[in-house]
Design a protein around this motif. Structure first.
Motif, PDB file in Angstrom:
ATOM      1  N   ASP A  27       4.695  11.322  10.662  1.00 55.27           N
ATOM      2  CA  ASP A  27       5.881  10.757  10.025  1.00 55.27           C
ATOM      3  C   ASP A  27       7.097  10.883  10.939  1.00 55.27           C
ATOM      4  O   ASP A  27       7.885   9.941  11.072  1.00 55.27           O
ATOM      5  CB  ASP A  27       6.140  11.439   8.681  1.00 55.27           C
ATOM      6  N   GLU A  28       7.236  12.029  11.604  1.00 53.73           N
ATOM      7  CA  GLU A  28       8.349  12.218  12.535  1.00 53.73           C
ATOM      8  C   GLU A  28       8.257  11.243  13.703  1.00 53.73           C
ATOM      9  O   GLU A  28       9.272  10.694  14.150  1.00 53.73           O
ATOM     10  CB  GLU A  28       8.390  13.665  13.016  1.00 53.73           C
ATOM     11  N   TRP A  29       7.058  11.001  14.183  1.00 51.26           N
ATOM     12  CA  TRP A  29       6.878  10.045  15.287  1.00 51.26           C
ATOM     13  C   TRP A  29       7.249   8.642  14.820  1.00 51.26           C
ATOM     14  O   TRP A  29       7.945   7.914  15.537  1.00 51.26           O
ATOM     15  CB  TRP A  29       5.436  10.090  15.810  1.00 51.26           C
ATOM     16  N   LEU A  30       6.789   8.269  13.626  1.00 48.77           N
ATOM     17  CA  LEU A  30       7.141   6.952  13.084  1.00 48.77           C
ATOM     18  C   LEU A  30       8.655   6.797  12.985  1.00 48.77           C
ATOM     19  O   LEU A  30       9.216   5.777  13.390  1.00 48.77           O
ATOM     20  CB  LEU A  30       6.512   6.756  11.699  1.00 48.77           C
ATOM     21  N   GLN A  47       0.843  -1.185   0.000  1.00 51.73           N
ATOM     22  CA  GLN A  47       0.000   0.000   0.000  1.00 51.73           C
ATOM     23  C   GLN A  47       0.879   1.236   0.000  1.00 51.73           C
ATOM     24  O   GLN A  47       1.983   1.210   0.533  1.00 51.73           O
ATOM     25  CB  GLN A  47      -0.896   0.032   1.259  1.00 51.73           C
ATOM     26  N   SER A  48       0.358   2.283  -0.558  1.00 49.90           N
ATOM     27  CA  SER A  48       1.049   3.566  -0.487  1.00 49.90           C
ATOM     28  C   SER A  48       0.168   4.499   0.332  1.00 49.90           C
ATOM     29  O   SER A  48      -0.997   4.716  -0.011  1.00 49.90           O
ATOM     30  CB  SER A  48       1.248   4.130  -1.895  1.00 49.90           C
ATOM     31  N   ILE A  49       0.713   4.999   1.432  1.00 49.83           N
ATOM     32  CA  ILE A  49      -0.056   5.901   2.278  1.00 49.83           C
ATOM     33  C   ILE A  49       0.767   7.140   2.584  1.00 49.83           C
ATOM     34  O   ILE A  49       1.994   7.114   2.545  1.00 49.83           O
ATOM     35  CB  ILE A  49      -0.529   5.230   3.595  1.00 49.83           C
ATOM     36  N   SER A  50       0.071   8.218   2.888  1.00 54.06           N
ATOM     37  CA  SER A  50       0.737   9.474   3.241  1.00 54.06           C
ATOM     38  C   SER A  50       0.497   9.771   4.708  1.00 54.06           C
ATOM     39  O   SER A  50      -0.566   9.468   5.247  1.00 54.06           O
ATOM     40  CB  SER A  50       0.172  10.622   2.395  1.00 54.06           C
ATOM     41  N   PHE A  51       1.492  10.349   5.349  1.00 61.99           N
ATOM     42  CA  PHE A  51       1.407  10.716   6.756  1.00 61.99           C
ATOM     43  C   PHE A  51       1.564  12.216   6.898  1.00 61.99           C
ATOM     44  O   PHE A  51       2.288  12.850   6.128  1.00 61.99           O
ATOM     45  CB  PHE A  51       2.515  10.036   7.575  1.00 61.99           C
ATOM     46  N   SER A  52       0.925  12.764   7.907  1.00 64.01           N
ATOM     47  CA  SER A  52       1.177  14.168   8.233  1.00 64.01           C
ATOM     48  C   SER A  52       2.610  14.258   8.759  1.00 64.01           C
ATOM     49  O   SER A  52       3.202  13.260   9.190  1.00 64.01           O
ATOM     50  CB  SER A  52       0.189  14.662   9.287  1.00 64.01           C
ATOM     51  N   LYS A  53       3.171  15.437   8.731  1.00 65.07           N
ATOM     52  CA  LYS A  53       4.556  15.618   9.169  1.00 65.07           C
ATOM     53  C   LYS A  53       4.765  15.143  10.614  1.00 65.07           C
ATOM     54  O   LYS A  53       5.707  14.388  10.875  1.00 65.07           O
ATOM     55  CB  LYS A  53       4.980  17.073   9.004  1.00 65.07           C
ATOM     56  N   PRO A  54       3.892  15.537  11.567  1.00 67.78           N
ATOM     57  CA  PRO A  54       4.107  15.059  12.949  1.00 67.78           C
ATOM     58  C   PRO A  54       4.025  13.532  13.065  1.00 67.78           C
ATOM     59  O   PRO A  54       4.803  12.928  13.795  1.00 67.78           O
ATOM     60  CB  PRO A  54       2.991  15.724  13.753  1.00 67.78           C
ATOM     61  N   SER A  79       6.558  -0.166   8.123  1.00 63.17           N
ATOM     62  CA  SER A  79       5.560  -1.213   7.848  1.00 63.17           C
ATOM     63  C   SER A  79       5.281  -2.043   9.092  1.00 63.17           C
ATOM     64  O   SER A  79       4.132  -2.334   9.427  1.00 63.17           O
ATOM     65  CB  SER A  79       6.029  -2.123   6.720  1.00 63.17           C
ATOM     66  N   GLU A  80       6.347  -2.430   9.786  1.00 65.09           N
ATOM     67  CA  GLU A  80       6.186  -3.219  11.012  1.00 65.09           C
ATOM     68  C   GLU A  80       5.388  -2.436  12.051  1.00 65.09           C
ATOM     69  O   GLU A  80       4.481  -2.967  12.692  1.00 65.09           O
ATOM     70  CB  GLU A  80       7.554  -3.599  11.575  1.00 65.09           C
ATOM     71  N   LEU A  81       5.707  -1.173  12.191  1.00 58.56           N
ATOM     72  CA  LEU A  81       5.024  -0.319  13.156  1.00 58.56           C
ATOM     73  C   LEU A  81       3.548  -0.138  12.801  1.00 58.56           C
ATOM     74  O   LEU A  81       2.669  -0.301  13.653  1.00 58.56           O
ATOM     75  CB  LEU A  81       5.723   1.034  13.247  1.00 58.56           C
ATOM     76  N   VAL A  82       3.266   0.164  11.540  1.00 60.21           N
ATOM     77  CA  VAL A  82       1.877   0.371  11.121  1.00 60.21           C
ATOM     78  C   VAL A  82       1.077  -0.927  11.284  1.00 60.21           C
ATOM     79  O   VAL A  82      -0.051  -0.909  11.763  1.00 60.21           O
ATOM     80  CB  VAL A  82       1.810   0.907   9.670  1.00 60.21           C
ATOM     81  N   ASN A  83       1.669  -2.072  10.929  1.00 63.74           N
ATOM     82  CA  ASN A  83       0.982  -3.342  11.126  1.00 63.74           C
ATOM     83  C   ASN A  83       0.693  -3.597  12.600  1.00 63.74           C
ATOM     84  O   ASN A  83      -0.381  -4.090  12.966  1.00 63.74           O
ATOM     85  CB  ASN A  83       1.778  -4.500  10.519  1.00 63.74           C
ATOM     86  N   ILE A 103      11.394   4.091  14.899  1.00 70.52           N
ATOM     87  CA  ILE A 103      12.355   3.250  14.189  1.00 70.52           C
ATOM     88  C   ILE A 103      13.772   3.564  14.661  1.00 70.52           C
ATOM     89  O   ILE A 103      14.581   2.657  14.899  1.00 70.52           O
ATOM     90  CB  ILE A 103      12.198   3.424  12.666  1.00 70.52           C
ATOM     91  N   GLU A 104      14.078   4.856  14.822  1.00 71.48           N
ATOM     92  CA  GLU A 104      15.410   5.257  15.282  1.00 71.48           C
ATOM     93  C   GLU A 104      15.705   4.723  16.687  1.00 71.48           C
ATOM     94  O   GLU A 104      16.846   4.408  17.005  1.00 71.48           O
ATOM     95  CB  GLU A 104      15.547   6.775  15.242  1.00 71.48           C
ATOM     96  N   SER A 105      14.676   4.624  17.517  1.00 73.05           N
ATOM     97  CA  SER A 105      14.874   4.097  18.874  1.00 73.05           C
ATOM     98  C   SER A 105      14.938   2.568  18.877  1.00 73.05           C
ATOM     99  O   SER A 105      15.044   1.958  19.928  1.00 73.05           O
ATOM    100  CB  SER A 105      13.752   4.579  19.798  1.00 73.05           C
ATOM    101  N   GLN A 106      14.861   1.997  17.684  1.00 79.24           N
ATOM    102  CA  GLN A 106      14.917   0.544  17.482  1.00 79.24           C
ATOM    103  C   GLN A 106      13.749  -0.184  18.124  1.00 79.24           C
ATOM    104  O   GLN A 106      13.828  -1.373  18.429  1.00 79.24           O
ATOM    105  CB  GLN A 106      16.252  -0.016  17.937  1.00 79.24           C
ATOM    106  N   GLU A 107      12.650   0.551  18.353  1.00 78.29           N
ATOM    107  CA  GLU A 107      11.426  -0.076  18.846  1.00 78.29           C
ATOM    108  C   GLU A 107      10.846  -0.968  17.741  1.00 78.29           C
ATOM    109  O   GLU A 107      10.290  -2.023  18.024  1.00 78.29           O
ATOM    110  CB  GLU A 107      10.427   1.009  19.255  1.00 78.29           C
TER     111      GLU A 107
END
Length: 79
Positions: A13-16, A4-11, A29-33, A20-24
């Motif tokens: 996207d930054e949270w996502l 799927q192709s989805i768009s995120f608001s800036k805040p 894709s993993e996070l959204v699932n 990932i940066e915190s290695q959570e």
């Protein structure tokens, strides 16, 4: 797996990215699932609660409507 192709608001996207940066999570894709799994689980719990409330209302256990009780429950959960 379907793509799927989805768009995120800036805040969002930054949270996502921060998750990932915190290695959570290893990817967006993993996070959204995972978020979707959590939402589905929450919806199943709400459906179960709704069925119990309808049964209670029909049995005369409470005079509150299911809408009133659900609203109170959501307020408490989101509190």
């Amino acid at each position: 797996m379907p793509r799927q192709s989805i768009s995120f608001s800036k805040p969002n996207d930054e949270w996502l990215k921060s998750q990932i940066e915190s290695q959570e999570y290893s990817s967006k894709s993993e996070l959204v699932n995972d978020l979707i799994r959590q939402a589905r689980k929450q919806q199943a719990q709400i459906d179960w609660l709704r069925a119990k409330l309808e049964h209670s209302q029909r049995s005369g256990f409470t005079s509150d409507t299911k809408e009133e009780i659900l609203k109170q429950s959501k307020t408490l959960l989101n509190g």
